[in-house]
Scaffold this motif. Structure first.
Motif, short mmCIF file in Angstrom:
data_model
loop_
_atom_site.label_atom_id
_atom_site.label_comp_id
_atom_site.label_asym_id
_atom_site.label_seq_id
_atom_site.Cartn_x
_atom_site.Cartn_y
_atom_site.Cartn_z
N HIS A 1 0.80 -1.22 0.00
CA HIS A 1 0.00 0.00 0.00
C HIS A 1 0.83 1.27 0.00
O HIS A 1 0.31 2.35 -0.28
CB HIS A 1 -0.94 0.00 1.20
N SER A 2 2.11 1.18 0.33
CA SER A 2 2.91 2.41 0.38
C SER A 2 4.38 2.12 0.12
O SER A 2 4.85 1.00 0.31
CB SER A 2 2.74 3.10 1.74
N LEU A 3 5.08 3.16 -0.31
CA LEU A 3 6.52 3.11 -0.55
C LEU A 3 7.15 4.34 0.11
O LEU A 3 6.51 5.38 0.24
CB LEU A 3 6.82 3.10 -2.05
N LEU A 4 8.40 4.22 0.48
CA LEU A 4 9.09 5.31 1.18
C LEU A 4 10.12 5.98 0.27
O LEU A 4 10.83 5.30 -0.46
CB LEU A 4 9.80 4.78 2.43
N ARG A 5 10.16 7.30 0.30
CA ARG A 5 11.18 8.07 -0.41
C ARG A 5 11.69 9.19 0.52
O ARG A 5 11.04 9.53 1.51
CB ARG A 5 10.61 8.70 -1.69
N GLN A 6 12.84 9.77 0.16
CA GLN A 6 13.40 10.89 0.91
C GLN A 6 13.76 12.01 -0.06
O GLN A 6 14.37 11.76 -1.11
CB GLN A 6 14.65 10.46 1.69
N THR A 7 13.36 13.22 0.26
CA THR A 7 13.60 14.34 -0.64
C THR A 7 15.08 14.76 -0.63
O THR A 7 15.71 14.82 0.43
CB THR A 7 12.73 15.55 -0.27
N THR A 8 15.61 15.07 -1.81
CA THR A 8 16.99 15.53 -1.93
C THR A 8 17.08 17.05 -2.04
O THR A 8 18.16 17.62 -2.03
CB THR A 8 17.64 14.92 -3.19
N ARG A 9 15.90 17.70 -2.18
CA ARG A 9 15.84 19.16 -2.26
C ARG A 9 14.47 19.61 -1.78
O ARG A 9 13.57 18.80 -1.61
CB ARG A 9 16.06 19.63 -3.71
N GLU A 10 14.33 20.90 -1.55
CA GLU A 10 13.01 21.43 -1.21
C GLU A 10 12.10 21.31 -2.43
O GLU A 10 12.51 21.62 -3.56
CB GLU A 10 13.12 22.89 -0.79
N VAL A 11 10.89 20.84 -2.24
CA VAL A 11 9.99 20.62 -3.37
C VAL A 11 8.56 20.90 -2.93
O VAL A 11 8.20 20.72 -1.77
CB VAL A 11 10.13 19.17 -3.90
N GLU A 12 7.75 21.39 -3.87
CA GLU A 12 6.35 21.65 -3.57
C GLU A 12 5.47 20.60 -4.25
O GLU A 12 5.62 20.31 -5.44
CB GLU A 12 5.95 23.04 -4.07
N VAL A 13 4.57 20.01 -3.49
CA VAL A 13 3.62 19.02 -4.00
C VAL A 13 2.22 19.44 -3.57
O VAL A 13 1.94 19.56 -2.38
CB VAL A 13 3.92 17.60 -3.46
N ALA A 14 1.36 19.68 -4.56
CA ALA A 14 -0.04 20.05 -4.29
C ALA A 14 -0.14 21.22 -3.32
O ALA A 14 -0.98 21.22 -2.41
CB ALA A 14 -0.81 18.84 -3.76
N GLY A 15 0.73 22.22 -3.51
CA GLY A 15 0.67 23.42 -2.68
C GLY A 15 1.35 23.31 -1.34
O GLY A 15 1.34 24.26 -0.55
N VAL A 16 1.95 22.13 -1.05
CA VAL A 16 2.63 21.91 0.23
C VAL A 16 4.14 21.86 -0.01
O VAL A 16 4.61 21.12 -0.88
CB VAL A 16 2.17 20.60 0.89
N THR A 17 4.88 22.65 0.75
CA THR A 17 6.34 22.65 0.62
C THR A 17 6.94 21.57 1.51
O THR A 17 6.67 21.51 2.71
CB THR A 17 6.92 24.02 1.02
#
Length: 348
Positions: free
Chosen positions: A233-249
């Motif tokens: 049902h889910s997978l894990l990732r880690q951000t390498t930079r600041e990113v905006e998704v659906a209006g959320v930083t």
């Protein structure tokens, strides 16, 4: 899932390599790698998972499924995992992947180990037990790898070990990580998918005869289950930079849980997403992942489950089991499976 430069799979190492556990093997697997390391590993392993190879494994899987379904026909009440799913995947892991057939209980302990790998340490007796379990896997895995390097067999382990890219093969540590990934995907994930398929047949009894009369519909049924109720049902990732998704930083270094189970119910992509539709036009889903990390064993998993469903609907005209609310579910964030599944079968 496509943007691995921003959403890194290295984040898995946060879960798979906690400070309290000594050098876990699985942290070196494909799950926790980004290019270029991932590209090399994937290219080597793909050589062992060609469509031709998987097609050649179909006959033994069909034979195993038929034999087990025939045994189930001798009883009306069964526990699916113990009486069918575990014996099936155990035989596949033995005959197709190449592990000893008497390793079922030990393999289950190796797989259960992964559910304990979390940042917070468990109680000391559990930690010591986990270290012992990993040592057991290392010993057995190392013996198997050494044996196949000298005496290759007609199994997936030998193919993975023998695969070459520009004259280079997987080293022993990489082989160990791949073997653990193979049995995890080949055991737990496949068992969960089987259970989800059986629960769906019980929820929609008309499908049992549909699949019996038209076995060609079974692959479509599996794909709809993968969308409607996937084993992961889910997978894990880690951000390498600041990113905006659906209006959320989202700040750099944050962990992101990708809810692929939710994606399968996206009303902007699927018509009536909460309805199970065997004849759904768009059969795409994220149940096997997407992009460079799409499941390397998805063809094998499809063939396994197709073999089991074909055998079960051929032997039984009716399948009944408890509702989801009545079942005990495994305590895992990413996987979706039941602890046990009592089933009532009626023979044809």
């Amino acid at each position: 899932l496509k943007d691995y430069q921003t959403f890194s799979s290295e984040g898995f190492k946060f879960m798979l390599r906690p400070d309290w556990f000594s050098d876990p093997v699985v942290s070196e697997s494909l799950l926790a790698q980004d290019p270029p390391a991932h590209t090399r590993l994937r290219s080597l392993i793909n050589k062992a998972f060609t469509p031709k190879v998987i097609d050649g494994l179909t006959e033994p899987m069909v034979r195993i499924a038929e034999d087990l379904a025939g045994r189930l026909a001798m009883a009306s009440d069964v526990e699916l995992l113990t009486d069918f799913s575990y014996p099936f995947v155990n035989e596949v892991i033995s005959q197709v992947i190449g592990f000893q057939s008497n390793k079922q209980d030990e393999i289950k302990r190796w797989i259960d180990l992964l559910s304990y790998l979390k940042p917070e340490p468990p109680e000391e007796p559990i930690r010591q037990e986990l270290e012992s379990i990993q040592a057991s896997f290392r010993r057995y895995g190392t013996e198997v790898i050494a044996d196949r390097r000298v005496c290759p067999r007609d199994d997936l382990i030998s193919r993975v070990i023998a695969a070459e890219l520009d004259g280079e093969q997987l080293n022993d540590r990489e082989c160990l990580a791949m073997l653990l990934l193979l049995i995890t995907a080949g055991f737990d994930t496949t068992v969960n998918l089987m259970s989800n398929c059986i629960r769906q047949l019980a929820a929609m009894p008309i499908l049992v005869d549909q699949l019996y009369l038209e076995p060609s519909l079974i692959p479509a049924f599996i794909e709809e289950v993968m969308r409607f109720d996937p084993p992961t049902h889910s997978l894990l990732r880690q951000t390498t930079r600041e990113v905006e998704v659906a209006g959320v930083t989202i700040q750099r270094g944050e962990f992101v849980c990708l809810m692929i189970g939710s994606a399968g119910r996206d009303s902007s992509h699927y018509r009536d997403p909460d309805t199970f539709d065997l004849h759904r036009a768009n059969k795409d889903h994220l149940g096997f992942g997407y992009g460079i990390h799409v499941c390397v064993g998805m063809m094998l998993a499809r063939k396994e489950v197709e073999a089991t469903l074909t055998a079960l609907v051929r032997h039984f005209s009716s399948i009944a089991c408890p509702t989801p609310e009545e079942l005990q579910w495994t305590p895992c964030l990413s996987g979706r499976g039941v602890v046990e599944l009592p089933v009532q079968f009626i023979k044809r």
